[in-house]
Structure formats: C-alpha cells, structure tokens
Enzyme design. Structure first.
Site, short mmCIF file in Angstrom:
data_model
loop_
_atom_site.label_atom_id
_atom_site.label_comp_id
_atom_site.label_asym_id
_atom_site.label_seq_id
_atom_site.Cartn_x
_atom_site.Cartn_y
_atom_site.Cartn_z
CG ASP A 147 2.10 1.29 -0.86
OD1 ASP A 147 2.74 0.63 -0.04
OD2 ASP A 147 1.13 0.83 -1.50
CB THR A 244 1.65 -3.59 -0.50
OG1 THR A 244 2.34 -2.56 0.22
CG2 THR A 244 0.94 -2.97 -1.69
#
Length: 476
Positions: A147, A244
């Site tokens: 990320d 995620t």
C-alpha cells in the site's frame, strides 16, 4: 482507444505536423514515434513529458487512402474545426499514458509483495517476518508495505512527469504509522521496495531517479497525497491496493488511479493483477495459475495472469491490456483489446457481484433484491474494484452495494471503476438513479442508499424499482 494512438483503421495515411515539416506515415508507426527532443538518449532519464508536446496527428477522417491526396502536400488546409476535434480527442492523452504505465508498475510491485506474503503464509517459520509486512490501522483494517510503496511510487512518478506544483493527489494511506519510532523497520522495507520499483521504471517507459530515494523523500511522496479533492479543482484519486484483505489472503485486489476535474472523472485506470485476460480462465482459481506458472513458465499465448483496464471520459471506449511480463519492456502497439459490457438483459441469465465482506455491505438485502428482480444465479463475491472490471468486460451484469448505517463510501474506491464501466456502455448511479458525485471531497456525499452498476438500462431500471419497493424493510 489504446493510449498514444489515435483511432484509426487499417493503414490509413497519416500526417504529422512537426516543427513546420509534414511527414507521412501509417498507423503502424504511430506508437513507434518518439520525440527527438528528449533530454537524454539514456532510457533512465526518459520522461513521458518529452514524448508528446510537439506531436500532432491530423484526423484520419480527413484523408483519402491515396498517397496523392492534396492534404498530404498542403497540411495547412486542415480546417480549424478538424484541429479542434483532434485537440479534444487528445485531451488528457498524456495523463492517461503516464497513468497506465504507472499502474502497470504498481501491479508489478503488488505481485512481488503478494507472492512473498502467500509464500510466508504457508511457511510457519516465517510467520514473524510476515507480520512485519502487514500492519493494522486504527480501524483494524490491514495495510501492507505494498500500500505505502505503491502510493509513494505513483506519487513520485506523477510529480516528476507533470511537475510537483501541478499535481494534487487524494489517496488512502498516510505517513502516521511509518513515522512512529517503532515503525522504523516498516519504513525501511517500504523504502527498499520503492527504490527497487523505481529502478525498473525505464522498462515501463517512465523516468527513474538519478539516485535512490531516502526515507524522508519516500515519506514526502506518501504525504503529498493529502489533497482535499474539492469542486473546481483537478486532482488524482488513488487507491494503492483496493481490497487489502483479499491481497493479504492471496485473492483478488486492484490498483485504482483516476483523474478528476471539476467534480467529473475524466480518466480511469484499474489494475487487476489476479484477474485473467481470458474469460474462460475465470473458472480456475488464480492460485491454480500461481502453481502452474511455478512449474512451467507461461507462453505468450497462454493465460495472462492479470490485466489493466483504462479509458478517457467521453471516448465511448474502454480498453484492456495484459500486465507486463517479467524482463519485458512496455512497447506500443501491444496486446490492448477493447472491452464492452454484456448484452444480457434477462435477469434470469444475469450474474451479479457483491463485496465479499459483510462489514460494510448487506448480503441479505442484496439477496432479497436479486430474488425480487429475478436474478437466479449465485452471486459473484469479489474483493475490491475487480467487480467494476467484471461488469466492464461483460463477465457479469450487475453490481450492487448497500452499506450499513454509518459507513461512508470514499471516492478512490469507485472513481476509476465508474468511468470505465460507463465508457464500456454500462450504467452507474446511486439507488435513486442519480450519478455519483465526486465533487464533495474524499467521500461520496449525498449518496442515496447505495450504488447500482449495471450492464444496461433495462436491468438498472428493474433494480431501482426493486430498491424503492423493499427499502423500508431493509433495516439499513
């Protein structure tokens, strides 16, 4: 259309107006043209900004297939309206070019990190190391080095390509956890990942730094993504790793980048690293592909592991290309193909998508809606904005999301997917049938109940009516 190329057919003659000269070439040459004004022949310092300022391609509709057409000898006869139309078609072309290349690069980062996470998940002795790559945010949602690394990399690339003062970015992650005293090892891993990625930038046709970035520079790149995203502004919206949780589990996820101007999404790029190019491979789980590719390297004609979808607003087209294979350079023309939504409008034959997690979506309400509308197939539950890709490609016909009370949708979770579906021929609205509003900051303010994405107007209208009929019993 494939970015970097005008919409052309066959080998129609083209005229390039460059530095007062007229040069004839065919459509096959368009993507091979490179500006001679580059700062350096060294590909490490190649910048997309060097590519297009002096290149203008006249509209193919103005040409005869005969080489002796008078326009070939007198390009100055081109009408102003023709040039204005071409200028409109070329608007945001440079931004789309850079965005697709950057998302290609981001997918490469994610694949490397996900492969490491999946390997360590099956290796109990590595569990401690695996924990260092996955971190829990204040809301208990997971965040990984991918990320932060993707956000830093794309932020740096956009700033270098267009100038830091000209780039405003809204993105999901911040530097809070990385800046903590106990976050030193996490920051070190992110810095290493970013530098490894940027060293590969020339392979993607992008500029790379002359020397490695340090921790301060990486934190600055991540922290730069804090624009307010208001009306009357132009800004990029980025979700570095959408889904995620799916990413950590070795499942579907997406990298989403869009450009928003005056509240309107003007381009969108959606990278889906685990979503195969060929529809027939959807029945095989992506983990099967992971095993097969370890045993036998895939041939060029075999299943491409992932794909990237992209479009410009108003083009009426959306395109898909495979992810760049290892040790290959991103060149044009490549294997980009147009995508279009499904023509199925019979609910009994339609497939609908919904989020995997129940935390921010009501499966029971969408199940009731599906039954009342006549959707009989089992729902396709997919992590992330891959659901938008499924609609745009014609792999599914309906995506419904109705969040529980208190949950607010964020613009980076939808912007890229919305414009891609719309340009592929689909319909995206809230539950009252209104367009989504991207002009109110980081949230989709004013959203009426939920989001409905359909391949066509007939299915969309049926679902809108069903929502109105059953909403009072939804408990949402």
């Amino acid at each position: 259309m494939p970015f970097g190329c005008p919409r052309i057919g066959g080998n129609l003659p083209q005229v390039v107006l460059r530095q007062g000269r007229c040069v004839k070439f065919t459509s096959n040459h368009v993507a091979r043209f490179v500006s001679s004004s580059s700062q350096s022949d060294d590909p490490r310092f190649y910048s997309p900004m060097d590519r297009s300022p002096e290149l203008k391609i006249a509209s193919p509709s103005n040409f005869s297939t005969s080489p002796s057409h008078p326009l070939m000898e007198e390009p100055e006869r081109l009408s102003l309206s023709s040039l204005d139309g071409e200028a409109e078609r070329e608007r945001y072309s440079k931004e789309l070019d850079v965005a697709v290349r950057a998302v290609q690069m981001a997918c490469w980062i994610c694949q490397k990190v996900q492969d490491t996470l999946v390997y360590k998940a099956y290796n109990s002795s590595s569990s401690d190391n695996n924990g260092k790559q996955v971190h829990s945010k204040d809301d208990n949602s997971p965040v990984t080095i991918a990320d932060w690394s993707v956000q830093a990399t794309i932020s740096w690339l956009l700033s270098e390509s267009f100038g830091a003062s000209n780039v405003s970015i809204v993105a999901e992650e911040d530097v809070h956890d990385l800046s903590k005293a106990d976050g030193a090892s996490l920051l070190k891993a992110v810095v290493e990942t970013v530098n490894e990625a940027l060293s590969e930038a020339p392979r993607f046709g992008l500029i790379c730094p002359r020397e490695n970035l340090g921790p301060k520079e990486v934190l600055k790149a991540i922290g730069r993504c804090s624009s307010a995203g208001r009306l009357n502004t132009k800004f990029w919206a980025l979700d570095p790793v959408d889904g995620t949780l799916g990413f950590v589990r070795g499942d579907q996820y997406a990298v989403a980048l869009s450009l928003i101007e005056d509240g309107k999404v003007v381009l969108g790029v959606l990278g889906c690293p685990n979503y195969p190019m060929k529809k027939e491979w959807l029945s095989y789980h992506h983990r099967y592909h992971r095993i097969i590719t370890k045993l036998t390297p895939p041939a060029a004609e075999s299943w491409d592991r992932g794909c990237i979808l992209y479009t410009k607003e108003g083009s009426g087209e959306a395109w898909m290309q495979p992810l760049l294979p290892k040790n290959k350079r991103l060149e044009w023309p490549n294997a980009a193909v147009p995508v279009r939504v499904s023509s199925i409008d019979n609910p009994a034959l339609a497939t609908f998508c919904e989020p995997v997690e129940k935390a921010n979506s009501s499966h029971s309400f969408t199940a009731g809606l599906a039954h009342s509308v006549g959707l009989r197939k089992q729902p396709l539950r997919v992590y992330s904005m891959v659901k938008y890709a499924a609609i745009a490609r014609g792999d599914a016909e309906v995506f419904m999301k109705f969040a529980r009370a208190g949950y607010k949708e964020k613009i980076w979770d939808h912007a890229a997917g919305v414009v891609i579906v719309q340009e592929a021929g689909g319909v995206v609205t809230d539950a009252r049938g209104r367009p989504l509003d991207f002009s109110k900051g980081i949230y989709l303010e004013g959203l009426d109940r939920g989001i409905i994405v359909c391949s066509g107007a007939k299915l969309h209208e049926s679902i809108i009516k069903a929502v109105d009929a059953s909403w009072n019993c939804s408990c949402l």
